[in-house]
Scaffold this motif. Structure first.
Motif, mmCIF file in Angstrom:
data_model
loop_
_atom_site.group_PDB
_atom_site.id
_atom_site.type_symbol
_atom_site.label_atom_id
_atom_site.label_comp_id
_atom_site.label_asym_id
_atom_site.label_seq_id
_atom_site.Cartn_x
_atom_site.Cartn_y
_atom_site.Cartn_z
ATOM 1 N N MET A 158 0.870 -1.292 -0.029
ATOM 2 C CA MET A 158 0.092 -0.033 0.002
ATOM 3 C C MET A 158 0.733 1.410 -0.045
ATOM 4 O O MET A 158 0.376 2.257 -0.665
ATOM 5 N N GLU A 159 1.969 1.233 0.812
ATOM 6 C CA GLU A 159 2.854 2.339 1.002
ATOM 7 C C GLU A 159 3.720 2.438 -0.475
ATOM 8 O O GLU A 159 3.760 3.697 -0.843
ATOM 9 N N LYS A 160 4.193 1.380 -1.226
ATOM 10 C CA LYS A 160 4.942 1.623 -2.248
ATOM 11 C C LYS A 160 3.994 1.946 -3.630
ATOM 12 O O LYS A 160 4.444 2.919 -4.468
ATOM 13 N N ILE B 4 -2.650 2.466 -6.833
ATOM 14 C CA ILE B 4 -3.870 1.839 -6.235
ATOM 15 C C ILE B 4 -4.989 2.811 -6.281
ATOM 16 O O ILE B 4 -6.250 2.296 -6.709
ATOM 17 N N THR B 5 -4.726 4.052 -6.122
ATOM 18 C CA THR B 5 -5.907 5.010 -6.290
ATOM 19 C C THR B 5 -6.390 5.050 -7.632
ATOM 20 O O THR B 5 -7.519 5.368 -7.821
ATOM 21 N N ILE B 6 -5.576 5.108 -8.434
ATOM 22 C CA ILE B 6 -6.020 5.511 -9.821
ATOM 23 C C ILE B 6 -6.440 4.153 -10.498
ATOM 24 O O ILE B 6 -7.672 4.158 -11.086
ATOM 25 N N ARG C 62 -0.942 12.619 3.672
ATOM 26 C CA ARG C 62 0.480 12.551 3.350
ATOM 27 C C ARG C 62 1.123 13.603 2.573
ATOM 28 O O ARG C 62 2.250 13.687 2.528
ATOM 29 N N TYR C 63 0.286 14.264 1.859
ATOM 30 C CA TYR C 63 0.849 15.316 0.803
ATOM 31 C C TYR C 63 1.223 16.474 1.660
ATOM 32 O O TYR C 63 0.355 17.016 2.625
ATOM 33 N N GLN D 86 6.431 14.155 -4.435
ATOM 34 C CA GLN D 86 5.898 13.453 -3.218
ATOM 35 C C GLN D 86 5.068 12.606 -3.574
ATOM 36 O O GLN D 86 4.542 12.574 -4.660
ATOM 37 N N LEU D 87 5.095 11.437 -2.829
ATOM 38 C CA LEU D 87 4.366 10.161 -3.144
ATOM 39 C C LEU D 87 4.541 9.516 -4.583
ATOM 40 O O LEU D 87 3.888 9.122 -5.084
#
Length: 72
Positions: free
Chosen positions: A5-7, A12-14, A56-57, A65-66
């Motif tokens: 999930m972190e990587k 995943i969002t898209i 997290r942004y 970022q991210l």
């Protein structure tokens, strides 16, 4: 699971809604409950991951970022 999930948070969002739509193509027409469950689950995954991205942004950050890095 947390490392994945972190990587791959942006991916995943898209792609969660896209994968949900592809899965819906294989659900029989008369299974409305299954259709609703698949749609709700894929939407929930996209919602949770987008909330994590928003939290997290850092708007004060000058660097990317991210980001996701892959070796080519």
């Amino acid at each position: 699971m947390a490392e994945i999930m972190e990587k791959y948070l942006l991916s995943i969002t898209i792609f969660a809604p896209t994968i949900g739509a592809i899965l819906l193509m294989f659900v029989p027409k008369h299974s409305t409950g299954t259709m609703k469950a698949v749609a709700a689950l894929s939407s929930l995954v996209a919602l949770i991951s987008s909330i994590i991205v928003t939290v997290r942004y850092n708007p004060a950050g000058a660097a990317f970022q991210l980001e996701e890095k892959m070796d080519w």
